[in-house]
Write an enzyme that holds these catalytic residues in place. Structure first.
Site, PDB file in Angstrom:
ATOM      1  N   CYS A   1      38.132  32.537  43.570  1.00 31.33           N
ATOM      2  CA  CYS A   1      38.432  31.150  43.236  1.00 31.33           C
ATOM      3  C   CYS A   1      37.213  30.494  42.589  1.00 31.33           C
ATOM      4  O   CYS A   1      36.080  30.918  42.786  1.00 31.33           O
ATOM      5  CB  CYS A   1      38.811  30.371  44.485  1.00 31.33           C
ATOM      6  SG  CYS A   1      40.152  31.086  45.443  1.00 31.33           S
TER       7      CYS A   1
ATOM      8  N   ARG B   1      37.075  35.009  36.585  1.00 33.55           N
ATOM      9  CA  ARG B   1      37.101  35.445  37.977  1.00 33.55           C
ATOM     10  C   ARG B   1      38.504  35.834  38.434  1.00 33.55           C
ATOM     11  O   ARG B   1      38.658  36.551  39.420  1.00 33.55           O
ATOM     12  CB  ARG B   1      36.582  34.319  38.891  1.00 33.55           C
ATOM     13  CG  ARG B   1      35.089  34.106  38.789  1.00 33.55           C
ATOM     14  CD  ARG B   1      34.675  32.854  39.538  1.00 33.55           C
ATOM     15  NE  ARG B   1      33.223  32.753  39.653  1.00 33.55           N
ATOM     16  CZ  ARG B   1      32.542  33.026  40.759  1.00 33.55           C
ATOM     17  NH1 ARG B   1      33.172  33.444  41.829  1.00 33.55           N
ATOM     18  NH2 ARG B   1      31.233  32.907  40.798  1.00 33.55           N
TER      19      ARG B   1
ATOM     20  N   TRP C   1      42.881  31.719  43.733  1.00 30.44           N
ATOM     21  CA  TRP C   1      43.367  33.094  43.805  1.00 30.44           C
ATOM     22  C   TRP C   1      44.013  33.222  45.175  1.00 30.44           C
ATOM     23  O   TRP C   1      43.352  33.129  46.197  1.00 30.44           O
ATOM     24  CB  TRP C   1      42.199  34.059  43.647  1.00 30.44           C
ATOM     25  CG  TRP C   1      42.580  35.506  43.528  1.00 30.44           C
ATOM     26  CD1 TRP C   1      42.953  36.162  42.397  1.00 30.44           C
ATOM     27  CD2 TRP C   1      42.579  36.476  44.576  1.00 30.44           C
ATOM     28  NE1 TRP C   1      43.197  37.486  42.676  1.00 30.44           N
ATOM     29  CE2 TRP C   1      42.979  37.715  44.004  1.00 30.44           C
ATOM     30  CE3 TRP C   1      42.291  36.440  45.950  1.00 30.44           C
ATOM     31  CZ2 TRP C   1      43.089  38.880  44.756  1.00 30.44           C
ATOM     32  CZ3 TRP C   1      42.399  37.600  46.695  1.00 30.44           C
ATOM     33  CH2 TRP C   1      42.800  38.806  46.094  1.00 30.44           C
TER      34      TRP C   1
ATOM     35  N   ASN D   1      36.782  27.686  48.669  1.00 28.73           N
ATOM     36  CA  ASN D   1      36.799  29.124  48.428  1.00 28.73           C
ATOM     37  C   ASN D   1      36.575  29.827  49.756  1.00 28.73           C
ATOM     38  O   ASN D   1      35.740  29.389  50.556  1.00 28.73           O
ATOM     39  CB  ASN D   1      35.682  29.541  47.468  1.00 28.73           C
ATOM     40  CG  ASN D   1      35.933  29.093  46.054  1.00 28.73           C
ATOM     41  OD1 ASN D   1      36.995  28.577  45.725  1.00 28.73           O
ATOM     42  ND2 ASN D   1      34.949  29.295  45.194  1.00 28.73           N
ATOM     43  N   GLY D   2      37.247  30.935  49.966  1.00 28.90           N
ATOM     44  CA  GLY D   2      37.040  31.695  51.187  1.00 28.90           C
ATOM     45  C   GLY D   2      38.306  31.799  52.010  1.00 28.90           C
ATOM     46  O   GLY D   2      39.409  31.457  51.555  1.00 28.90           O
TER      47      GLY D   2
ATOM     48  N   GLU E   1      35.829  56.495  38.521  1.00 26.21           N
ATOM     49  CA  GLU E   1      35.720  55.246  37.767  1.00 26.21           C
ATOM     50  C   GLU E   1      36.762  55.198  36.658  1.00 26.21           C
ATOM     51  O   GLU E   1      37.373  54.146  36.400  1.00 26.21           O
ATOM     52  CB  GLU E   1      34.306  55.106  37.203  1.00 26.21           C
ATOM     53  CG  GLU E   1      34.075  53.885  36.310  1.00 26.21           C
ATOM     54  CD  GLU E   1      34.232  52.556  37.022  1.00 26.21           C
ATOM     55  OE1 GLU E   1      34.282  51.522  36.322  1.00 26.21           O
ATOM     56  OE2 GLU E   1      34.320  52.534  38.276  1.00 26.21           O
TER      57      GLU E   1
ATOM     58  N   LYS F   1      39.687  52.324  36.291  1.00 22.09           N
ATOM     59  CA  LYS F   1      39.889  51.494  35.094  1.00 22.09           C
ATOM     60  C   LYS F   1      41.335  51.575  34.619  1.00 22.09           C
ATOM     61  O   LYS F   1      41.935  50.572  34.244  1.00 22.09           O
ATOM     62  CB  LYS F   1      38.958  51.959  33.964  1.00 22.09           C
ATOM     63  CG  LYS F   1      37.517  51.592  34.171  1.00 22.09           C
ATOM     64  CD  LYS F   1      37.316  50.092  34.043  1.00 22.09           C
ATOM     65  CE  LYS F   1      36.040  49.663  34.750  1.00 22.09           C
ATOM     66  NZ  LYS F   1      36.125  49.653  36.202  1.00 22.09           N
TER      67      LYS F   1
ATOM     68  N   GLU G   1      43.569  49.642  37.017  1.00 23.70           N
ATOM     69  CA  GLU G   1      43.276  48.205  37.016  1.00 23.70           C
ATOM     70  C   GLU G   1      43.979  47.473  35.884  1.00 23.70           C
ATOM     71  O   GLU G   1      44.541  46.391  36.094  1.00 23.70           O
ATOM     72  CB  GLU G   1      41.761  47.978  36.862  1.00 23.70           C
ATOM     73  CG  GLU G   1      40.963  48.056  38.126  1.00 23.70           C
ATOM     74  CD  GLU G   1      39.497  47.751  37.877  1.00 23.70           C
ATOM     75  OE1 GLU G   1      38.914  46.997  38.667  1.00 23.70           O
ATOM     76  OE2 GLU G   1      38.926  48.266  36.896  1.00 23.70           O
TER      77      GLU G   1
ATOM     78  N   HIS H   1      43.608  72.585  46.959  1.00 28.96           N
ATOM     79  CA  HIS H   1      43.775  72.102  48.326  1.00 28.96           C
ATOM     80  C   HIS H   1      44.772  70.947  48.400  1.00 28.96           C
ATOM     81  O   HIS H   1      44.703  70.133  49.321  1.00 28.96           O
ATOM     82  CB  HIS H   1      42.422  71.684  48.902  1.00 28.96           C
ATOM     83  CG  HIS H   1      41.447  72.800  49.007  1.00 28.96           C
ATOM     84  ND1 HIS H   1      41.531  73.785  49.977  1.00 28.96           N
ATOM     85  CD2 HIS H   1      40.371  73.137  48.242  1.00 28.96           C
ATOM     86  CE1 HIS H   1      40.553  74.651  49.817  1.00 28.96           C
ATOM     87  NE2 HIS H   1      39.829  74.281  48.770  1.00 28.96           N
TER      88      HIS H   1
ATOM     89  N   LYS I   1      37.457  38.826  39.498  1.00 23.47           N
ATOM     90  CA  LYS I   1      36.188  39.382  39.050  1.00 23.47           C
ATOM     91  C   LYS I   1      35.169  39.455  40.177  1.00 23.47           C
ATOM     92  O   LYS I   1      34.513  40.469  40.376  1.00 23.47           O
ATOM     93  CB  LYS I   1      35.636  38.542  37.901  1.00 23.47           C
ATOM     94  CG  LYS I   1      34.334  39.066  37.304  1.00 23.47           C
ATOM     95  CD  LYS I   1      34.535  40.402  36.622  1.00 23.47           C
ATOM     96  CE  LYS I   1      33.280  40.882  35.940  1.00 23.47           C
ATOM     97  NZ  LYS I   1      33.433  42.249  35.421  1.00 23.47           N
TER      98      LYS I   1
END
Length: 608
Positions: free
Chosen positions: A2, A27, A74, A99-100, A481, A485, A488, A504, A603
């Site tokens: 947020c 963000r 958010w 925020n939080g 990574e 990506k 995401e 395996h 973000k």
């Protein structure tokens, strides 16, 4: 996550607040709102969706006033909706943004309802507004009421509140969620990130854990968690904000992919010498501390965790020091045993990642850690301020939610740390490692020339729903990574495996509909990787191999080979990152997703 912006000024602040929110859009958020005191009354606007929706509503309104707060939300508690958007109010006189996450909001809500308070939203934030209003009834000021209220909150909060009955001040409180005060001339501001306030000031005060502050046009008064008035240092910011211009690029993510050569050059600039690296780049006392460490513990989240995994290979192979890497949200909640003279390394692009910060604070209370080192992109962040040593990556502002240049500069930071440890311990001359580092920007530029070839390749992913990434050794984290990506920003389910693990379990998934992406540098594991590739081909899998141009991989009906420029073995993870970033970008373009702001993601993750 947020975003918060607030201000107390003689001029109208609404446009300043909206511009601040726009600068925090990277963000991630789902709604936006603002509240301003206009002639003793609160006027509030909230909109579901982007900041531009809020701006359009403001332009058709008559909202005016010099005291105001604004927020991008958010969603955590309550679905994205206008009624759950901030600011939240208590009565007609008190407005608040937050925020939080308030962990004890359920019991507080019940207690406040028993006191006669009515709740209009599903959020935990509205609890804070009503609780402050309740405390205001037997307090002499809003700051006193806020101090009383926050003592009953459990969880994380960065909150800003004002009372229309006292319209010339705002009160802020910080615990676990960052807030910064911006100092102007005859006006003062607050935000969750200094980027929001760069148009109006370059002078900032970073609030510390437990701080409560009262802000007026001409004064800032700060109280610590014990209620004592304290002074905090004023910092002059030299941060550049270049998010307003994508240049010739369609998205910020693509722009930031192409900025990596310059970002790496900036990370290296002034930090190399004839022997290797300037050890002081990690802190004034770095040389003495690094000489004494006997163990390394790396803690991070997401993309930063992957950079730490690469670093483990480097530190153990090149420094001969044991190294452990752990996800911060796991590390902070388990009982661990720390060997003596350990170095704790935390990694975070923002320096405000909640779990990573909590891990740092937990480690400080345990025996065994000799010192802490933060690898971060933000100079004034909590992680940097609370660590013994710090290395700033100088990646510049990164707007795309999917990290690109922040990741590669973190890897460069670790490469330099390897040199610094070797030098501090007198292990050997690192001049050859320095030369490898100096070649990186050029190699990055060469790798980005694969752009057109990868864009064409991405078309083959248009109808895919799953993908598997494979790597061995220090390329395994790069495969992880690459998978991150892709999932995401294209929403394709992707997983990564160490290639030796195929037999395996993952071989059961192989068929012609699942693309297999392989990273294949020319190193000592190449022959083993050849065998893994043949295992996939024998089962009808379709392969996309990013291979060193000196390897023997050849394209055919079941395998597409993309030649990557030859790089020194130990730094090849940095080079192989780039084509995987481009692949995820172009697949997302084909899928038609929101590349820079993918759904459900933020973000900077400042809550658990």
């Amino acid at each position: 996550m947020c975003g918060i912006v607030g201000g107390v000024a003689q001029r109208d602040v609404a446009e300043i607040l909206i511009e601040g929110l726009r600068r925090l859009e990277y963000r991630g958020y789902d709604s936006a709102g603002l509240a301003v005191i206009n002639n003793g009354e609160i006027e509030r606007l909230r909109r579901l969706g982007k900041v531009k929706e809020l701006e359009q509503a403001y332009q058709s309104s008559e909202i005016r006033g010099g005291t105001g707060i604004a927020h991008t939300r958010w969603a955590t508690h309550g679905e994205p909706s206008e009624i759950n958007a901030h600011p939240h109010m208590s009565g007609e006189h008190l407005a608040l943004v937050h925020n939080g996450i308030i962990e004890n909001h359920t019991c507080l809500r019940r207690e406040l309802q028993e006191q006669g308070y009515h709740f209009n939203s599903d959020t935990d934030t509205e609890v804070i507004a009503h609780l402050i209003d309740l405390k205001l009834q037997d307090s002499e000021s809003l700051v006193e009421a806020t101090q009383k209220a926050v003592k009953e909150l459990e969880g994380a909060y960065g909150t800003v509140v004002f009372d229309s009955n006292d319209s010339d001040r705002i009160v802020v409180a910080r615990s676990g969620s960052p807030l910064v005060i911006g100092l102007g001339i005859g006006e003062n501001f607050v935000a969750s990130d200094q980027l929001a306030l760069l148009p109006v000031t370059r002078r900032f005060i970073f609030l510390e854990e437990g701080d409560v502050a009262e802000i007026t046009r001409r004064s800032v008064t700060i109280f610590n968690e014990d209620g004592l008035e304290v002074k905090r240092d004023v910092h002059e910011s030299d941060v550049d904000y270049d998010a307003g211009d994508k240049g010739p690029y369609r998205h910020y993510m693509l722009k930031e992919i192409y900025e990596q050569a310059q970002a790496v050059n900036d990370t290296l600039e002034g930090r190399l010498n004839n022997n290797g690296v300037q050890i002081q780049s990690f802190g004034a006392n770095a040389e003495n501390l690094l000489a004494e460490i006997q163990n390394v513990q790396i803690v991070a989240c997401g993309t930063s965790y992957h950079s730490g995994m690469v670093a483990r290979y480097w530190i153990e192979a090149m420094c001969g020091i044991p190294c452990q890497v752990e996800i911060a949200s796991e590390f902070r909640y388990r009982q661990s045993v720390t060997p003596a003279n350990s170095l704790l390394i935390t990694i975070s692009q923002s320096g405000e990642t909640a779990d990573t910060l909590a891990a740092l604070r937990k480690a400080k209370e345990e025996p065994g850690f000799l010192a802490s080192l933060a690898i971060c992109n933000v100079a004034g962040s909590s992680l940097v301020r609370e660590s013994d040593l710090a290395f700033l990556t100088r990646a510049g502002t990164e707007i795309g939610v999917a990290s690109t240049k922040a990741f590669t500069t973190q890897l460069v930071a670790f490469a330099m740390l390897v040199c610094a440890i070797r030098q501090a311990k007198g292990q050997s001359d690192c001049s050859h490692l320095r030369r490898d580092l100096e070649q990186l920007p050029s190699l990055i530029e060469q790798s980005l020339k694969l752009d057109t070839e990868i864009e064409t390749l991405a078309e083959e992913f248009a109808e895919k729903h799953h993908a598997l990434f494979l790597g061995r050794g220090d390329q395994y984290p790069i495969a992880m990574e690459g998978a991150l990506k892709l999932k995401e920003i294209s929403y394709i389910h992707a997983e990564a495996y160490a290639a030796g693990e195929l037999k395996h379990g993952p071989l059961a998934l192989i068929d012609a509909d699942m693309p297999i992406i392989v990273v294949a540098p020319n190193n000592e594991l190449l022959e083993k990787l050849h065998s893994n590739v043949e295992e996939v081909r024998a089962r009808g899998g379709v392969l996309y191999v990013f291979a060193d141009e000196d390897t023997e991989f050849q394209s055919d009906d079941t395998m597409r080979v993309i030649n990557v420029p030859s790089a020194n073995n130990w730094l090849s993870p940095i080079i192989y990152t780039l084509p995987l970033q481009l692949l995820s970008y172009y697949v997302a373009i084909i899928k038609g997703t929101d590349v820079d702001q993918p759904r459900n993601l933020a973000k900077s993750v400042t809550v658990e």
